[in-house]
Design a protein around this motif. Structure first.
Motif: not given
Lengths: 699, 699
Positions: B184-202
């Motif tokens: 349940t800690a999995s980040k979810w619904w994060i736009g641009s994350l699925g295939l595109t991003a190589n960085y994330a502000v977590v």
């Protein structure tokens, strides 16, 4: 697509687990779920469902795991394969029509044989002569020809009389010429026509000797039986993607002077005499009227089940989802609160839960009334020789009188029930929070497929005019002093008789008064409408909004009344244990009082209730009912008995393993994850690697 | 796919033609459309739009003709190509941010760079130190890294404090360990994350020495910058299909003890001192509060335009679509009636048309207030040394006081405005009848993409608690006898001062009384809530439904008030010609009276109106306003100035060539029609011929 790493496989949702929570929920209530299911559907129907489900689950064709991922072309192809397989299974297992339909409900998607198996066969059967049955119906029943029912046109929906397609009688060679004079004459929205059908029943304006005789049904071949290519002078195809219903090939169809033989006009009710070249009038137009009533009653019955899917999913998920602590919670009450404990969630879901039962019972009553009226009709027909005109108690409960009442009732209830179901599904979807937006919730796709029901078989707004017309007619009869002949005229004359005393309904204290308040409001609105139309001669168009309200009020009364009567009937009190019955009464009260509160202005302007009663209903009674029903919510939706396979929802799983299922579908079934993109704007490449096809073929 | 036969090409819709009807409609009204557009948007903005549109239309990448047909993978690939092209165009033409955003609005689909270009850049900018700007922001601005903003988790939406992802400080090697302890800690619904991003502000729970310090932002690389494969111990992917928004790759993200350096914690407001290993508290948390207020105000402003698209499409189509004759029509009035002439259609569309303006003006006012409060805040900051505590007129109009009011206001209005827009779009879709269900209507896909707005930036139900909390606080201050400090406390104390006289608002006769009645109802409900919570000590949870109503009432008051004030302001009376201004006043009255009628029970229980006034408003005034506004409907939607390219709707075409366009898309653009099926159940073949790929590649 990389396999799921072992460290991910080892992860579990944080506790308490969904399956533990649902277990607790089920322990909180002692509703006899199985018993209630049998009361709703009968044991026989439930067993039938289980039997059919077992067969479907074992067939790979019906595997649902890629349903939410596939694009339109793939979805259509799979739906066609399923339609074929289903037909094969029917033959193989010797399924009855009921078993076949049970399978369709479990699969829960419109299929390319849909209109062949319903309207095409029904129309050939009901409107064809024995000769036509021999020529067309037999082949259709054997799937040697595949048909559809082509009525609606690009420029003409609800108004059948406005259809533009013509069927001109050629007295010389005894044929009809089917023709589309304009682009707007193109048949449109026709289910099963887009790619599948090779025959169509075409509704076209019959023209004999330059004179129009209105729309009639003609059987027209449209595609070659071997090559399946469109015949000459026929332009046919799929109308494109829709908000839902994309497993169905709704089609368009244009004719350029296509000739068909005389026998292709369905001639049971009206026909062209080929010798005299004259039109022969229909013998009994009211039979068609009966069919529409039946179809609308079915929609009412189904609306309960349609909505119940959404309510089942949302209720289970809201019992598992936890967000925030209760603001008044004590220090020692650790952890987040189940969303279903918030009154703002309860007020959205529990009245809808009540509505599922209300609609189900109302639909059942209507089907029963329909059958009774049909029986009376045929009995009346037997006595037709001695029939006499004029108003009198003998005539009042005739089959046709019942049918007229049922016709109006079915119009209003179709409109209200399908609106409640459609809008209720969207409420359920949003009650699931963010995850409701995921296709895996199972609500969105189901809602999208259901939406056309609010438009077809009579647009939900248009239909309300028919109800108003009937109520106005009833009001006139009562005002003339005629004796009440059915429930409608009964409540109207009851209102009139008390008009100078007013009402005093104990809506919170007594259930029968609650029903009576709904009747009072309907009667009040009916006489208001009658005053506006008949006395003040207001324009019909200026009254449409009032008519819409009137129809809604009348239908709400019918639902509340039916719910109440079912609960009081001896079969109910015998079949349900006292605790379940008491809970059903609470659901009745919740449904009725919540509706009353939403429509409060009409209740107090009609004098059916006081303002104080409405305030009390809202702030006390409804809130109390929510609290009392809350512990039973999960068991109550369990009684609807939807197999997981049918719901196809991560959020609505019976076992509560919501997050595991969401994750599995996203991470392991999602073909988009077999793609690696190039993320940089100037690279000139979008996908570095696309293994989505290989991925899908491996599934 | 067979070419369209010549006899089909020769067909026209039956008359009167759509373009003729719209021409007639536009001739019926003399609203200065262009002038009104400029008043709504300014000339500069309109010219900007035209300039950008010309560029977009000339680029093949932005060709929309296959949008409604493509499946998820194709749509995503095209959206990614568009995102890249848009970035290239920005560089090539030296577009400002405003021009860039105008392009996005015209394209009207979420794109895979969406969250990079918004939340990722904004968060790096606003929450990063100059050093971090150097390391991360610069690369991000140059698209050398592509990022997203990863907050929501599979098990945690609205409640940010409940996030499970941890960032544990390692004092030894001065790093943080990012970890997902549960599924349940999995980040979810994060736009641009699925295939595109190589960085994330977590967003992760900061833990120092075993002690939690709440959620904080960390910059984490998730994919290899060359291969774009996920880094070790990172599991990332797309979360699957959704009700809409399928051009966006909303993603999931799990970490297995991933180490990041100290510099990756965004440290402008709070940080970990690497020498002392101590947490350094945030300097000004209310700045974030400001950003959310800004985002919500934007949603309010956009809601008007979002809804206006649906209203434009439905209004134009309802002026073209004809169904039935008016029941009271004379013999000589031939032909079917325009659907827009039916009052049942008017009552659904015209109040929504009024709402588009109401929301637009309210959004504009809020943006203005926001800017003012920001300016005052920075002025206050300058005077911070001499600041003093205590209630007094000097302090009352401080920037932070304004901002607190604006924060509450923006919560309630975000909730109401996005609900009005979302639900209104569905009303527009259904008002188009059957064709509204076709994707070519352009409403369904737009609605589906818009829906998440009702959930994100604060769930529309959750948010109303914040409004209630603020109003309760204001009530307490007024009850204590404190001086009114803003509009909210002003209407509350005004209500109190008249509590023993009651109200007498001439809601039908005077516009200012209409506004005052809305204020009265809000004040009444606020004091009721205050009585329940503060005197009767009712549980917070038991009041949520009341709070929701209270927030709605307050927001409706604000919309009505803003609409009224904009119309009275000198800039409006100077800019608009008297006729347009008079029509705008009618729209104001329609919006306010229709809302009043829908919420009538609260108006009479509060004593703001009598029952009689409400009945009159409904049966007389509203119906009259519909009649008066009807002739101007098409010109009014024209003023919203949506290019056809943006609407991408057959039904909403400016030129009225509705049926031609529907037919063209179905018959000539639809790849499903490049398929020939085998219709027989036992053939073992579904598609005899599938040329859909070749067909698409030819386009």
């Amino acid at each position: 697509m990389a396999p799921t790493p072992s460290w991910v496989k080892a992860l579990k949702p944080s506790g308490p687990q969904g399956h533990e929570l649902l277990k607790q929920e089920r322990a909180k209530s002692n509703i006899a779920v199985e018993k209630l299911s049998e009361f709703l559907f009968t044991k026989k129907v439930i067993e039938r469902k289980r039997r059919v489900l077992e067969i479907l689950e074992s067939e790979e064709t019906f595997d649902k795991s890629q349903n939410y991922f596939a694009g339109r072309i793939d979805r259509f192809e799979i739906a066609l394969a399923r339609a074929k397989k289903l037909r094969q299974l029917k033959v193989k297992h010797g399924w009855t029509l009921k078993e076949f339909r049970a399978a369709g409900e479990l699969i829960s998607e419109p299929g390319p044989y849909g209109l062949h198996e319903s309207m095409f066969l029904i129309t050939l059967h009901d409107q064809g002569t024995p000769e036509q049955h021999e020529i067309f119906l037999k082949k259709a029943e054997n799937y040697e020809i595949i048909g559809c029912y082509a009525q609606t046109e690009l420029g003409h929906g609800s108004n059948v009389r406005g259809l533009e397609t013509t069927a001109t009688w050629n007295s010389g060679d005894k044929t009809f010429t089917i023709h589309s004079p304009h682009l707007t004459a193109s048949k449109w929205w026709i289910g099963s026509l887009g790619l599948t059908a090779n025959y169509a029943v075409v509704m076209a304006q019959l023209i004999i000797d330059g004179k129009p005789y209105g729309p009639h049904p003609f059987v027209v071949q449209i595609r070659d039986l071997e090559t399946h290519e469109p015949l000459e002078n026929v332009h046919v195809g799929d109308i494109g993607p829709k908000f839902g219903y994309n497993t169905m090939d709704n089609g368009f169809l244009l004719f350029n002077k296509v000739k068909i033989p005389h026998v292709n006009m369905l001639a049971k009710f009206s026909r062209v005499d080929p010798n005299t070249n004259k039109y022969v009038r229909p013998s009994s137009p009211s039979l068609v009227y009966g069919t529409l009533t039946w179809v609308r009653s079915t929609i009412v019955l189904q609306a309960g089940g349609v909505l119940a899917r959404g309510v089942t999913i949302a209720t289970r998920y809201c019992a598992i989802r936890r967000q925030f602590q209760d603001r008044d919670a004590q220090e020692w009450e650790r952890g987040e609160n189940q969303v279903l404990n918030y009154t703002m969630v309860q007020i959205r879901l529990l009245p809808l839960l009540a509505a599922t039962f209300a609609l189900h019972f109302t639909g059942q009553s209507m089907m029963q009334l329909y059958q009774e009226s049909q029986m009376k009709m045929s009995r009346d027909a037997g006595k037709a020789g001695s029939a006499q005109r004029g108003a009198g108690p003998e005539e009042t409960h005739s089959g046709s009188d019942l049918l007229a009442d049922l016709h109006a009732t079915s119009c209003g209830l179709k409109s209200l029930a399908s609106s409640i179901a459609a809008e209720g599904l969207e409420v359920c979807r949003r009650a699931c929070g963010g995850h409701g937006y995921s296709s895996f919730s199972g609500i969105g796709p189901w809602y999208a497929d259901y939406l056309p029901t609010t438009t077809w078989e009579g647009d939900n707004y248009m239909l309300t005019q028919q109800v108003a017309r009937y109520l106005l007619k009833s009001a006139r009869s009562v005002l003339k002093g005629e004796m009440p002949t059915n429930d409608t005229t009964h409540i109207l004359s009851n209102y009139l008789s008390r008009a100078d005393m007013g009402a005093a309904f104990d809506v919170i204290g007594k259930d029968e008064d609650l029903v009576a308040a709904f009747a009072w409001r309907t009667a009040y609105l009916t006489f208001e409408a009658s005053k506006h139309r008949d006395e003040q001669k207001k324009a019909w168009n200026d009254l449409l909004v009032d008519f819409y309200r009137l129809s809604k009020a009348h239908s709400q009364y019918l639902i509340v009344k039916n719910f109440y009567e079912v609960l009081r009937s001896s079969s109910t009190t015998n079949e349900l244990d006292p605790e379940t019955l008491a809970l059903m009464h609470k659901l009745f009260r919740l449904y009725a009082l919540n509706t009353l509160e939403q429509e409060s202005s009409e209740f107090y302007t009609s004098g059916a209730t006081t303002v104080r009663q409405i305030v009390l209903a809202r702030t006390n009674t409804v809130m109390k009912l929510l609290k009392e029903i809350r512990p039973h919510a999960v068991r109550l939706v369990d009684a609807w008995d939807f197999p997981d396979w049918q719901l196809d929802s991560s959020l609505g799983r019976y076992d509560g393993r919501v997050y595991e299922d969401m994750f599995h579908r996203a991470s392991e079934l999602n073909p988009l994850n077999a793609i690696t993109v190039d993320p940089y704007p100037d690279s000139g490449v979008t996908f570095k690697k696309d293994e989505s096809r290989e991925f899908k073929s491996k599934l």
